[in-house]
Scaffold this motif. Sequence first.
Motif, mmCIF file in Angstrom:
data_model
loop_
_atom_site.group_PDB
_atom_site.id
_atom_site.type_symbol
_atom_site.label_atom_id
_atom_site.label_comp_id
_atom_site.label_asym_id
_atom_site.label_seq_id
_atom_site.Cartn_x
_atom_site.Cartn_y
_atom_site.Cartn_z
ATOM 1 N N LEU A 75 0.807 -1.304 -0.321
ATOM 2 C CA LEU A 75 -0.068 -0.720 -0.272
ATOM 3 C C LEU A 75 0.616 1.112 0.425
ATOM 4 O O LEU A 75 0.215 2.487 -0.813
ATOM 5 C CB LEU A 75 -1.242 0.707 1.204
ATOM 6 N N GLY A 76 2.074 0.885 0.518
ATOM 7 C CA GLY A 76 2.632 2.124 0.480
ATOM 8 C C GLY A 76 2.144 3.627 1.470
ATOM 9 O O GLY A 76 2.129 4.452 1.471
ATOM 10 N N LEU A 77 1.254 3.349 2.704
ATOM 11 C CA LEU A 77 0.436 4.277 2.810
ATOM 12 C C LEU A 77 1.798 4.982 4.330
ATOM 13 O O LEU A 77 2.700 4.642 4.611
ATOM 14 C CB LEU A 77 -0.767 3.473 4.246
ATOM 15 N N LEU A 78 1.667 6.314 4.480
ATOM 16 C CA LEU A 78 2.818 6.980 5.475
ATOM 17 C C LEU A 78 1.621 7.686 6.136
ATOM 18 O O LEU A 78 0.251 7.828 5.422
ATOM 19 C CB LEU A 78 2.962 7.924 4.401
ATOM 20 N N PRO A 79 2.434 8.305 7.387
ATOM 21 C CA PRO A 79 0.715 8.766 7.920
ATOM 22 C C PRO A 79 1.171 10.496 7.264
ATOM 23 O O PRO A 79 1.952 10.957 6.819
ATOM 24 C CB PRO A 79 2.454 9.061 9.604
ATOM 25 N N LEU A 80 -0.025 10.577 7.622
ATOM 26 C CA LEU A 80 -0.753 12.215 7.780
ATOM 27 C C LEU A 80 0.136 13.123 7.962
ATOM 28 O O LEU A 80 0.852 13.089 9.266
ATOM 29 C CB LEU A 80 -2.394 12.345 7.671
ATOM 30 N N GLN A 81 0.478 14.323 7.467
ATOM 31 C CA GLN A 81 1.022 15.506 7.594
ATOM 32 C C GLN A 81 0.204 17.107 7.712
ATOM 33 O O GLN A 81 -0.845 16.857 6.623
ATOM 34 C CB GLN A 81 2.991 15.484 5.881
ATOM 35 N N PRO A 82 0.344 17.573 8.115
ATOM 36 C CA PRO A 82 -0.884 19.157 8.092
ATOM 37 C C PRO A 82 -0.457 19.466 7.016
ATOM 38 O O PRO A 82 -1.281 20.113 6.555
ATOM 39 C CB PRO A 82 0.057 19.895 9.481
ATOM 40 N N TYR A 83 0.650 19.160 5.822
ATOM 41 C CA TYR A 83 0.710 19.584 4.679
ATOM 42 C C TYR A 83 -0.392 19.647 3.312
ATOM 43 O O TYR A 83 -0.539 19.930 2.630
ATOM 44 C CB TYR A 83 2.264 20.063 3.703
ATOM 45 N N GLN A 84 -0.453 17.854 4.368
ATOM 46 C CA GLN A 84 -1.612 17.703 2.707
ATOM 47 C C GLN A 84 -3.185 18.152 3.531
ATOM 48 O O GLN A 84 -3.777 17.844 2.076
ATOM 49 C CB GLN A 84 -2.299 16.103 3.357
ATOM 50 N N PHE A 85 -3.434 18.806 3.871
ATOM 51 C CA PHE A 85 -4.792 19.466 3.840
ATOM 52 C C PHE A 85 -4.808 20.570 2.815
ATOM 53 O O PHE A 85 -3.710 21.502 3.635
ATOM 54 C CB PHE A 85 -5.208 19.494 5.548
ATOM 55 N N GLY A 86 -5.777 21.245 2.457
ATOM 56 C CA GLY A 86 -5.778 21.998 1.902
ATOM 57 C C GLY A 86 -6.808 22.873 2.802
ATOM 58 O O GLY A 86 -6.998 22.382 3.027
ATOM 59 N N LYS A 87 -7.036 24.472 2.300
ATOM 60 C CA LYS A 87 -7.792 25.037 2.470
ATOM 61 C C LYS A 87 -8.424 25.123 1.615
ATOM 62 O O LYS A 87 -9.002 25.106 0.508
ATOM 63 C CB LYS A 87 -7.033 26.430 2.521
ATOM 64 N N ILE A 88 -10.147 26.208 2.165
ATOM 65 C CA ILE A 88 -11.089 25.897 1.513
ATOM 66 C C ILE A 88 -11.064 26.807 0.464
ATOM 67 O O ILE A 88 -12.027 26.813 -0.517
ATOM 68 C CB ILE A 88 -12.598 26.046 2.662
ATOM 69 N N ASP A 89 -9.920 27.863 0.385
ATOM 70 C CA ASP A 89 -10.487 28.812 -0.689
ATOM 71 C C ASP A 89 -9.637 28.187 -1.775
ATOM 72 O O ASP A 89 -9.327 28.930 -3.061
ATOM 73 C CB ASP A 89 -9.331 30.089 -0.607
ATOM 74 N N GLN A 90 -9.006 26.994 -1.941
ATOM 75 C CA GLN A 90 -7.939 26.003 -2.602
ATOM 76 C C GLN A 90 -9.189 25.286 -3.500
ATOM 77 O O GLN A 90 -8.179 24.502 -4.514
ATOM 78 C CB GLN A 90 -6.704 26.040 -2.032
ATOM 79 N N VAL A 91 -10.460 25.528 -3.271
ATOM 80 C CA VAL A 91 -11.426 24.531 -4.086
ATOM 81 C C VAL A 91 -11.812 24.698 -5.273
ATOM 82 O O VAL A 91 -12.230 26.195 -4.460
ATOM 83 C CB VAL A 91 -12.823 24.096 -2.896
ATOM 84 N N ALA A 92 -11.506 24.419 -5.944
ATOM 85 C CA ALA A 92 -12.450 25.058 -7.601
ATOM 86 C C ALA A 92 -13.574 24.176 -7.514
ATOM 87 O O ALA A 92 -13.950 23.097 -8.029
ATOM 88 C CB ALA A 92 -11.534 24.349 -8.926
ATOM 89 N N TYR A 93 -14.723 25.686 -7.618
ATOM 90 C CA TYR A 93 -16.317 25.077 -6.828
ATOM 91 C C TYR A 93 -16.318 25.649 -8.936
ATOM 92 O O TYR A 93 -15.754 26.634 -9.870
ATOM 93 C CB TYR A 93 -17.052 25.957 -6.508
#
Length: 114
Positions: A75-93
């Motif tokens: 699987l190659g799973l790694l722990p989640l890091q804070p930089y992997q989460f986006g911000k709401i203003d980065q969502v392309a609606y």
Amino acid sequence: MRSFFCALTALAVIGLAFWAYRENYRTQEAQSHAQSLQSQIGEARQRLRVLNAEWAYLNRPSRLMDLVEINYDKLGLLPLQPYQFGKIDQVAYPAPPLLPITDPVDVSSMEQQP
């Protein structure tokens, strides 16, 4: 005339007795149906409790960590890091849909007025 009223009263009593008899059996049938539904609801709630317990058992953090360690190579799973989460203003609606043209104006055939 008196015998007519007696006969009419007797027929009314027989009709009411027949109605009461039918209502009694309809009521008993409805009560048995309600009891059947209550027992089905109880069984469904019991199944839901068992499924919730199984879900909680299968999602224990220690068990999930063991599964990750066993399947790490595949699987190659790694722990989640804070930089992997986006911000709401980065969502392309998606862009709002264009409104249909209901009353078009042909401007190419219009002549220039001096």
